[in-house]
Design a protein around this motif. Structure first.
Motif, short mmCIF file in Angstrom:
data_model
loop_
_atom_site.label_atom_id
_atom_site.label_comp_id
_atom_site.label_asym_id
_atom_site.label_seq_id
_atom_site.Cartn_x
_atom_site.Cartn_y
_atom_site.Cartn_z
N ASN A 75 0.82 -1.21 0.00
CA ASN A 75 0.00 0.00 0.00
C ASN A 75 0.86 1.27 0.00
OD1 ASN A 75 -2.20 -1.70 0.13
ND2 ASN A 75 -2.74 -1.21 2.24
N SER A 76 2.00 1.22 0.70
CA SER A 76 2.87 2.39 0.79
C SER A 76 3.49 2.75 -0.55
CB SER A 76 3.99 2.13 1.82
OG SER A 76 3.47 1.95 3.11
N LEU A 77 3.73 1.75 -1.38
CA LEU A 77 4.45 1.98 -2.63
C LEU A 77 3.55 2.16 -3.84
CD1 LEU A 77 7.53 -0.40 -2.26
CD2 LEU A 77 7.40 2.06 -1.85
N THR A 78 2.25 2.04 -3.66
CA THR A 78 1.34 2.26 -4.78
C THR A 78 0.90 3.72 -4.79
OG1 THR A 78 -0.47 1.43 -3.38
CG2 THR A 78 0.48 -0.09 -4.98
N THR A 79 0.68 4.25 -5.99
CA THR A 79 0.31 5.65 -6.16
C THR A 79 -1.19 5.75 -6.42
OG1 THR A 79 2.49 6.15 -7.05
CG2 THR A 79 0.73 7.72 -7.53
N ASN A 80 -1.85 6.68 -5.74
CA ASN A 80 -3.31 6.74 -5.82
C ASN A 80 -3.82 8.15 -6.16
OD1 ASN A 80 -4.13 3.93 -4.95
ND2 ASN A 80 -2.82 4.51 -3.24
N TRP A 111 -16.00 -2.60 -15.68
CA TRP A 111 -14.93 -2.91 -14.72
C TRP A 111 -13.99 -1.71 -14.62
CZ3 TRP A 111 -10.38 -6.84 -15.74
CH2 TRP A 111 -9.59 -6.92 -14.58
N CYS A 112 -13.85 -1.21 -13.43
CA CYS A 112 -12.86 -0.19 -13.10
C CYS A 112 -11.71 -0.93 -12.42
CB CYS A 112 -13.49 0.85 -12.18
SG CYS A 112 -12.34 2.09 -11.56
N SER A 113 -10.60 -1.13 -13.14
CA SER A 113 -9.58 -2.08 -12.68
C SER A 113 -8.52 -1.49 -11.76
CB SER A 113 -8.89 -2.73 -13.89
OG SER A 113 -8.13 -1.77 -14.59
N ALA A 114 -8.54 -0.18 -11.56
CA ALA A 114 -7.61 0.46 -10.62
C ALA A 114 -8.33 1.62 -9.96
CB ALA A 114 -6.35 0.92 -11.34
N SER A 115 -9.25 1.29 -9.07
CA SER A 115 -10.23 2.26 -8.60
C SER A 115 -9.68 3.27 -7.61
CB SER A 115 -11.42 1.53 -7.97
OG SER A 115 -11.01 0.87 -6.79
N SER A 116 -8.54 3.00 -7.02
CA SER A 116 -7.96 3.90 -6.02
C SER A 116 -9.03 4.23 -4.97
CB SER A 116 -7.39 5.15 -6.69
OG SER A 116 -6.74 5.97 -5.77
N THR A 117 -9.18 5.51 -4.63
CA THR A 117 -10.12 5.90 -3.59
C THR A 117 -11.56 6.04 -4.08
OG1 THR A 117 -9.31 8.16 -3.97
CG2 THR A 117 -8.46 7.02 -2.04
N GLY A 118 -11.83 5.59 -5.30
CA GLY A 118 -13.21 5.43 -5.75
C GLY A 118 -13.75 6.46 -6.70
N ASP A 147 -4.53 -1.92 -3.52
CA ASP A 147 -4.36 -1.27 -2.22
C ASP A 147 -5.63 -1.41 -1.38
OD1 ASP A 147 -4.11 0.59 -0.11
OD2 ASP A 147 -2.88 1.94 -1.31
N THR A 148 -5.54 -2.15 -0.29
CA THR A 148 -6.72 -2.40 0.54
C THR A 148 -7.16 -1.14 1.29
OG1 THR A 148 -5.22 -3.18 2.28
CG2 THR A 148 -6.21 -4.84 0.85
N HIS A 149 -6.21 -0.26 1.60
CA HIS A 149 -6.55 0.95 2.35
C HIS A 149 -7.44 1.87 1.53
CE1 HIS A 149 -6.18 4.24 5.19
NE2 HIS A 149 -5.78 5.03 4.20
N VAL A 150 -7.07 2.11 0.26
CA VAL A 150 -7.88 3.01 -0.57
C VAL A 150 -9.23 2.40 -0.87
CG1 VAL A 150 -5.88 4.17 -1.58
CG2 VAL A 150 -6.87 2.20 -2.75
N THR A 153 -11.76 3.55 1.65
CA THR A 153 -12.25 4.90 1.35
C THR A 153 -13.25 4.87 0.21
OG1 THR A 153 -10.14 5.87 2.06
CG2 THR A 153 -11.55 7.22 0.63
N ALA A 154 -12.93 4.12 -0.83
CA ALA A 154 -13.81 4.03 -2.00
C ALA A 154 -15.17 3.46 -1.61
CB ALA A 154 -13.15 3.15 -3.07
N ARG A 155 -15.15 2.42 -0.83
CA ARG A 155 -16.39 1.73 -0.45
C ARG A 155 -17.29 2.65 0.39
NH1 ARG A 155 -13.89 -2.43 1.37
NH2 ARG A 155 -13.84 -3.62 -0.57
#
Length: 272
Positions: A75-80, A111-118, A147-150, A153-155
């Protein structure tokens, strides 16, 4: 040694190369040699949180199989970086596609395949509502991210005033409910259109099925090398309907995959 007098923790070239290999093997992310400072800055927070004294200790912990920490490492190394209706030319094209397909009946799958924070997935949902002039369009959207953290937020679908300020006020009134704390909550009708789940695009298997009317994979391929990009595109192709569209980011192109996809519009592709 990647030395710096201002650095709190020792950080060697060997540490950086191990990190590059770990994130590439797990997520397909190809960190360039110039990303040392970014990696140090993001992971130094994890060392502080864990009370560790060196990157060597941190890497040892990861290599020993601490799955919870490995998730935080990833999660730390992915860009959102994202926003509502980013790269806005895609959404009229999506609306046109949805309107063209609605005469065939049935539920349209996106399908949104890289949804980040939604924000991207919710922009797709808003576009669907507007295309059908209904808060309950016959559309289902699967939104995934590594990234499970983002994803949390999205959900939740709650955003600050700053995050919605660039939206047309009419859209805000129609699709959001203002909370007492000044934040904005997506309406429940929109939330019923989108299902969020974790997915690693380079995993051996994906917990989704097509066929999809559209796949959004925007500003993701830039983090992968060409062989990884091609493997993902080869898996996208059978998941798209013959009339389906693949939307990619403004700095991405699929010239190396013309056997799979042909250009349909600005950063919009169709199966070859």
């Amino acid at each position: 040694m990647l030395a710096s007098p201002s650095r709190e923790f020792p950080f060697t070239t060997q540490d950086f190369e191990k990190i590059r290999k770990l994130i590439y093997d797990y997520a397909g992310i190809a960190l360039s040699p110039g990303k040392e400072d970014m990696v140090y800055g993001r992971l130094a927070r994890r060392l502080r949180a864990l009370g560790l004294n060196s990157f060597g200790d941190y890497l040892h912990r990861l290599e020993q199989g601490d799955q919870g920490e490995f998730e935080l490492f990833t999660n730390s190394l992915t860009t959102n970086l994202t926003s509502f209706f980013r790269e806005g030319h895609h959404f009229p094209a999506l609306a046109e596609l949805l309107r063209a397909q609605r005469e065939h009946g049935g539920v349209l799958q996106l399908w949104c395949s890289a949804s980040s924070t939604g924000e991207e997935a919710w922009s797709m949902a808003i576009t669907a509502c507007e295309a059908f002039d209904s808060l309950t369009p016959p559309v289902q959207i699967i939104a995934t991210d590594l990234d499970t953290h983002v994803l949390e937020t999205a959900r939740a679908g709650i955003y600050s005033a700053d995050e919605v300020e660039k939206l047309d006020p009419a859209r805000v009134r129609r699709f959001f409910v203002r909370q007492t704390d000044g934040r904005y909550q997506l309406r429940s009708e929109l939330k019923s259109l989108v299902s969020f789940r974790q997915l690693n695009l380079i995993a051996q298997s994906w917990n989704i099925r097509g066929p999809f009317d559209a796949i959004f994979c925007r500003n993701v391929m830039i983090y992968f090398d060409k062989p990884t990009q091609n493997r993902i595109l080869q898996r996208f192709s059978p998941l798209l309907k013959p009339t389906g569209l693949l939307f990619v980011g403004h700095s991405e192109n699929l010239y190396h995959a013309t056997d799979l996809f042909k250009l349909r519009g600005k950063t919009i592709y169709q199966k070859a």
